[in-house]
Scaffold this motif. Structure first.
Motif, PDB file in Angstrom:
ATOM      1  N   ILE A 210       0.834  -1.211   0.000  1.00  0.00           N
ATOM      2  CA  ILE A 210       0.000   0.000   0.000  1.00  0.00           C
ATOM      3  C   ILE A 210       0.865   1.255   0.000  1.00  0.00           C
ATOM      4  CG2 ILE A 210      -1.622   1.344   1.398  1.00  0.00           C
ATOM      5  CD1 ILE A 210      -2.856  -1.318   2.306  1.00  0.00           C
ATOM      6  N   ASN A 211       1.891   1.275   0.849  1.00  0.00           N
ATOM      7  CA  ASN A 211       2.742   2.466   0.949  1.00  0.00           C
ATOM      8  C   ASN A 211       3.638   2.639  -0.267  1.00  0.00           C
ATOM      9  OD1 ASN A 211       3.026   4.034   3.863  1.00  0.00           O
ATOM     10  ND2 ASN A 211       1.978   2.079   3.998  1.00  0.00           N
ATOM     11  N   ILE A 212       4.097   1.547  -0.849  1.00  0.00           N
ATOM     12  CA  ILE A 212       4.934   1.642  -2.058  1.00  0.00           C
ATOM     13  C   ILE A 212       4.138   2.243  -3.209  1.00  0.00           C
ATOM     14  CG2 ILE A 212       6.086   0.269  -3.842  1.00  0.00           C
ATOM     15  CD1 ILE A 212       6.830  -1.709  -1.535  1.00  0.00           C
ATOM     16  N   ILE A 213       2.937   1.726  -3.430  1.00  0.00           N
ATOM     17  CA  ILE A 213       2.089   2.243  -4.512  1.00  0.00           C
ATOM     18  C   ILE A 213       1.737   3.710  -4.253  1.00  0.00           C
ATOM     19  CG2 ILE A 213      -0.158   2.022  -5.649  1.00  0.00           C
ATOM     20  CD1 ILE A 213       0.008  -0.988  -5.136  1.00  0.00           C
ATOM     21  N   GLY A 214       1.372   4.035  -3.012  1.00  0.00           N
ATOM     22  CA  GLY A 214       1.015   5.410  -2.686  1.00  0.00           C
ATOM     23  C   GLY A 214       2.172   6.370  -2.882  1.00  0.00           C
ATOM     24  N   SER A 215       3.374   5.942  -2.474  1.00  0.00           N
ATOM     25  CA  SER A 215       4.546   6.805  -2.636  1.00  0.00           C
ATOM     26  C   SER A 215       4.857   7.058  -4.109  1.00  0.00           C
ATOM     27  CB  SER A 215       5.752   6.165  -1.944  1.00  0.00           C
ATOM     28  OG  SER A 215       6.894   6.992  -2.024  1.00  0.00           O
ATOM     29  N   MET A 216       4.760   6.025  -4.925  1.00  0.00           N
ATOM     30  CA  MET A 216       5.067   6.169  -6.348  1.00  0.00           C
ATOM     31  C   MET A 216       4.026   7.032  -7.073  1.00  0.00           C
ATOM     32  SD  MET A 216       7.878   4.293  -6.909  1.00  0.00           S
ATOM     33  CE  MET A 216       7.941   3.539  -8.523  1.00  0.00           C
ATOM     34  N   LEU A 217       2.781   6.960  -6.619  1.00  0.00           N
ATOM     35  CA  LEU A 217       1.710   7.730  -7.275  1.00  0.00           C
ATOM     36  C   LEU A 217       1.721   9.203  -6.876  1.00  0.00           C
ATOM     37  CD1 LEU A 217      -1.401   5.348  -7.093  1.00  0.00           C
ATOM     38  CD2 LEU A 217      -0.113   6.009  -9.132  1.00  0.00           C
ATOM     39  N   THR A 218       2.238   9.512  -5.699  1.00  0.00           N
ATOM     40  CA  THR A 218       2.151  10.878  -5.161  1.00  0.00           C
ATOM     41  C   THR A 218       2.647  11.960  -6.115  1.00  0.00           C
ATOM     42  OG1 THR A 218       2.226  10.137  -2.861  1.00  0.00           O
ATOM     43  CG2 THR A 218       2.917  12.401  -3.307  1.00  0.00           C
ATOM     44  N   PRO A 219       3.864  11.874  -6.675  1.00  0.00           N
ATOM     45  CA  PRO A 219       4.322  12.975  -7.539  1.00  0.00           C
ATOM     46  C   PRO A 219       3.507  13.110  -8.820  1.00  0.00           C
ATOM     47  CG  PRO A 219       5.879  11.144  -7.598  1.00  0.00           C
ATOM     48  CD  PRO A 219       4.914  10.847  -6.503  1.00  0.00           C
ATOM     49  N   PHE A 220       3.041  12.001  -9.375  1.00  0.00           N
ATOM     50  CA  PHE A 220       2.266  12.065 -10.618  1.00  0.00           C
ATOM     51  C   PHE A 220       0.895  12.695 -10.386  1.00  0.00           C
ATOM     52  CE2 PHE A 220       5.241   8.521 -11.123  1.00  0.00           C
ATOM     53  CZ  PHE A 220       5.853   8.877 -12.317  1.00  0.00           C
ATOM     54  N   ILE A 221       0.237  12.317  -9.286  1.00  0.00           N
ATOM     55  CA  ILE A 221      -1.060  12.912  -8.962  1.00  0.00           C
ATOM     56  C   ILE A 221      -0.898  14.405  -8.667  1.00  0.00           C
ATOM     57  CG2 ILE A 221      -2.986  12.889  -7.345  1.00  0.00           C
ATOM     58  CD1 ILE A 221      -2.950  10.472  -9.160  1.00  0.00           C
TER      59      ILE A 221
ATOM     60  N   ALA B 138      10.030  -1.435  -2.549  1.00  0.00           N
ATOM     61  CA  ALA B 138       9.784  -2.589  -3.408  1.00  0.00           C
ATOM     62  C   ALA B 138      10.901  -3.622  -3.298  1.00  0.00           C
ATOM     63  CB  ALA B 138       9.627  -2.132  -4.863  1.00  0.00           C
ATOM     64  N   ILE B 139      12.138  -3.155  -3.256  1.00  0.00           N
ATOM     65  CA  ILE B 139      13.283  -4.064  -3.104  1.00  0.00           C
ATOM     66  C   ILE B 139      13.228  -4.769  -1.749  1.00  0.00           C
ATOM     67  CG2 ILE B 139      15.804  -4.187  -2.907  1.00  0.00           C
ATOM     68  CD1 ILE B 139      15.911  -1.814  -4.903  1.00  0.00           C
ATOM     69  N   PHE B 140      12.917  -4.004  -0.714  1.00  0.00           N
ATOM     70  CA  PHE B 140      12.847  -4.607   0.616  1.00  0.00           C
ATOM     71  C   PHE B 140      11.721  -5.626   0.705  1.00  0.00           C
ATOM     72  CE2 PHE B 140      10.873  -4.675   4.822  1.00  0.00           C
ATOM     73  CZ  PHE B 140      11.922  -5.213   5.556  1.00  0.00           C
ATOM     74  N   LEU B 141      10.603  -5.369   0.040  1.00  0.00           N
ATOM     75  CA  LEU B 141       9.461  -6.285   0.083  1.00  0.00           C
ATOM     76  C   LEU B 141       9.846  -7.682  -0.402  1.00  0.00           C
ATOM     77  CD1 LEU B 141       6.417  -6.774   0.532  1.00  0.00           C
ATOM     78  CD2 LEU B 141       6.043  -5.943  -1.806  1.00  0.00           C
ATOM     79  N   ILE B 142      10.685  -7.749  -1.435  1.00  0.00           N
ATOM     80  CA  ILE B 142      11.130  -9.046  -1.961  1.00  0.00           C
ATOM     81  C   ILE B 142      11.941  -9.795  -0.913  1.00  0.00           C
ATOM     82  CG2 ILE B 142      12.531 -10.172  -3.749  1.00  0.00           C
ATOM     83  CD1 ILE B 142      11.863  -7.794  -5.586  1.00  0.00           C
ATOM     84  N   VAL B 143      12.872  -9.078  -0.281  1.00  0.00           N
ATOM     85  CA  VAL B 143      13.697  -9.700   0.767  1.00  0.00           C
ATOM     86  C   VAL B 143      12.814 -10.161   1.921  1.00  0.00           C
ATOM     87  CG1 VAL B 143      15.592  -9.336   2.386  1.00  0.00           C
ATOM     88  CG2 VAL B 143      15.670  -8.282   0.118  1.00  0.00           C
TER      89      VAL B 143
END
Length: 551
Positions: free
Chosen positions: A117-128, A215-220
């Motif tokens: 949830i936080n990864i998607i929200g962070s990535m969307l913030t500048p575009f929105i 995202a990288i940390f999520l995989i680990v």
């Protein structure tokens, strides 16, 4: 006799259990790796949570003519406040379903969901923000991110309660929560640096880079963490035995399912003290994170770079003292000092010493920058003692219900997080010396009052209703493994169950043909049927006894 009553592989593994205590402070220790990964998750959340405060200075920048002037917003102060507040409203909402989701999904998966949830929200913030320029949509994104963030503390606390014996819980909680200080400190400093880059005006990179880190940390996280020690692919038999048994009898709290005694928890004095301290910790922390940069700018006329350094310094110091307090507390407990005494003493340092130095900062003349900063740093260093204080009580007061207790405490923490910016903002609305002094006095008062409450009602022991019963009234019972000083293993006998079986067998023989009784035993999800009596069984299983009559 024991070997004939249980699978030979299980009996042999129990018989050969080693008595050595595996060291914690080594990367070979899977529980240490788990604590580091939980702390790293806290860091990632801290980056994405705290960055907006520092980035907002650049997002709403005006008066600078650049080739990318369309990348800056014209949000006013009230709109900015709503964006900041929305995150903590989302975290507040997350308190209510967190216990249910922790049980339904498991702590590992719940924290994974929160990360996504936080990864998607962070990535969307500048575009929105750039293309729609709507603070309402940004507020909605931050609210959803806060909702995910609200699962972090309950999920992490449950993992700590399952992965560490009581003698290491303070250290584990310190490692876990240190990630919050690292995340805050790094976010303040790194965000200030990224905002000064000329690539896309700097600030959009903040959200994209932090999203990629997540995202990288999520995989680990997905491949290395397990909900329970016995589910880990990497843990050794020695370490598993130590976690589950140690040198003392340890009830299997996490394996026996009982209804949560909500009223006992809510009305318990220690839990109320935990909630009070949770409120105080969040109120003071959020107030300083939100307004310390503004205070440094107004009182000492600091530029963005120096402000980032001085604002992050107390939290860098705090992550060191947090580990120091926790290690000392656990060492004292291992020396047979009463756990409640250690917990209360630690909490007293966090509450009263922090309050004293915050008052000292308020009384220091406005121009004495070094003295004020030193007072705040010492206050935050003492603040770290909350970890072996009430934070340890969270995972010891009722281990079986840690998820709910942690969530319930977070309810008060999120209320404090929502109120702190509002209250301190109102107090310092004109940025006068007297207003800032009043703000500091308010923080000290909150710490002192809640500290007194914990000294009266708080403790470091396990409540009777929070333990797993050795012989439950229902059809579920638990056993435990005692590892003696000489390294020999002794298994508890289920005398009541066996006595009932023998009595029933004798009655059946006297009255006629004996009807066969079957006991079903669940070994980590696999069902094994053993006729007759059960005794000398393994520690790490759930024993669901069902008596059946065959036609």
């Amino acid at each position: 006799m024991a070997a004939s009553m249980m699978p030979s592989s299980v009996y042999n593994s129990v018989k050969s259990l080693p008595s050595a205590i595996p060291p914690l402070w080594t990367l070979k220790s899977i529980r240490f790796q788990t604590a580091l990964l939980i702390s790293s998750a806290c860091i990632v959340f801290g980056l994405m949570r705290t960055c907006f405060g520092m980035a907002m200075v650049d997002i709403v920048r005006s008066g600078n003519e650049t080739s990318h002037s369309d990348l800056h917003m014209d949000w006013n102060g009230e709109e900015q406040a709503r964006i900041h507040t929305s995150f903590y409203i989302g975290a507040f909402i997350a308190v209510f379903p967190s216990e249910f989701l922790a049980k339904k999904l498991g702590s590992k998966n719940l924290l994974s969901l929160a990360l996504i949830i936080n990864i998607i929200g962070s990535m969307l913030t500048p575009f929105i923000a750039i293309y729609l320029k709507s603070y309402i949509l940004i507020s909605a994104i931050r609210l959803i991110m806060g909702f995910g963030y609200g699962f972090m503390i309950p999920a992490g606390s449950v993992l700590i309660s399952k992965w560490f014996p009581i003698s290491e819980k303070s250290t584990a909680m310190a490692i876990f929560t240190t990630g919050n200080q690292i995340g805050i400190a790094v976010s303040m400093f790194l965000t200030a640096k990224l905002c000064q880059l000329n690539i896309f005006e700097g600030w959009p990179l903040v959200f994209i880079i932090y999203g990629l880190i997540g995202a990288i940390f999520l995989i680990v996280w997905h491949f290395r963490v397990a909900d329970k020690p016995r589910e880990s692919k990497y843990i050794t038999a020695t370490e598993l035995t130590y976690i589950k048994g140690g040198k003392q009898r340890r009830n299997r709290a996490e394996t026996v399912v009982r209804p949560t005694p909500y009223m006992k928890i809510i009305l318990n004095g220690c839990v109320c003290a935990i909630c009070a301290c949770s409120f105080a910790q969040s109120f003071v922390l959020v107030a300083l994170v939100t307004y310390l940069p503004k205070y440094n700018q107004i009182a000492f006329k600091m530029n963005l770079t120096h402000n980032g350094i001085w604002s992050s310094l107390p939290f860098f110091i705090q992550m060191i003292t947090k580990l120091l307090f926790a290690v000392i507390a656990d060492k004292v407990k291992q020396a047979k000092v009463n756990a409640t005494s250690v917990t209360k003493a630690s909490n007293a340092i966090a509450s009263f010493v922090s309050a004293i130095f915050i008052v000292f900062a308020a009384l220091t003349p406005f121009g004495s920058a070094e003295l004020v900063q030193l007072s705040i740093i010492i206050s935050m260093a003492a603040f770290s003692a909350y970890v072996p204080g009430y934070n340890t009580s969270i995972v010891t007061v009722a281990p079986q219900f840690t998820a709910f207790i942690s969530s319930y405490g977070q309810l008060y923490a999120q209320i404090a997080s929502t109120l702190a910016p509002i209250v301190i903002g109102r107090i310092t609305s004109h940025d006068t010396i007297e207003e800032w002094k009043c703000a500091f006095y308010s923080l000290a008062a909150v710490l002192a009052v809640t500290g007194i409450i914990f000294q009266i009602f708080g403790h470091g022991r396990t409540e009777a209703w929070g333990e797993t019963p050795s012989n439950a009234a229902s059809t579920r019972i638990s056993t435990s493994l005692a590892v003696c000083e000489d390294g020999q293993c002794k298994l508890t006998l289920l005398e009541k169950h066996n006595h009932d079986l023998r009595t029933d067998s004798k009655m059946s023989t006297d009255s006629g043909p004996m009807k066969k009784k079957i006991s079903r035993v669940s070994y980590a999800g696999e069902e094994i049927i053993i006729p007759g009596r059960i005794e000398d069984l393994e520690n790490d299983v759930i024993y669901s006894i069902e008596e059946e009559r065959e036609d």
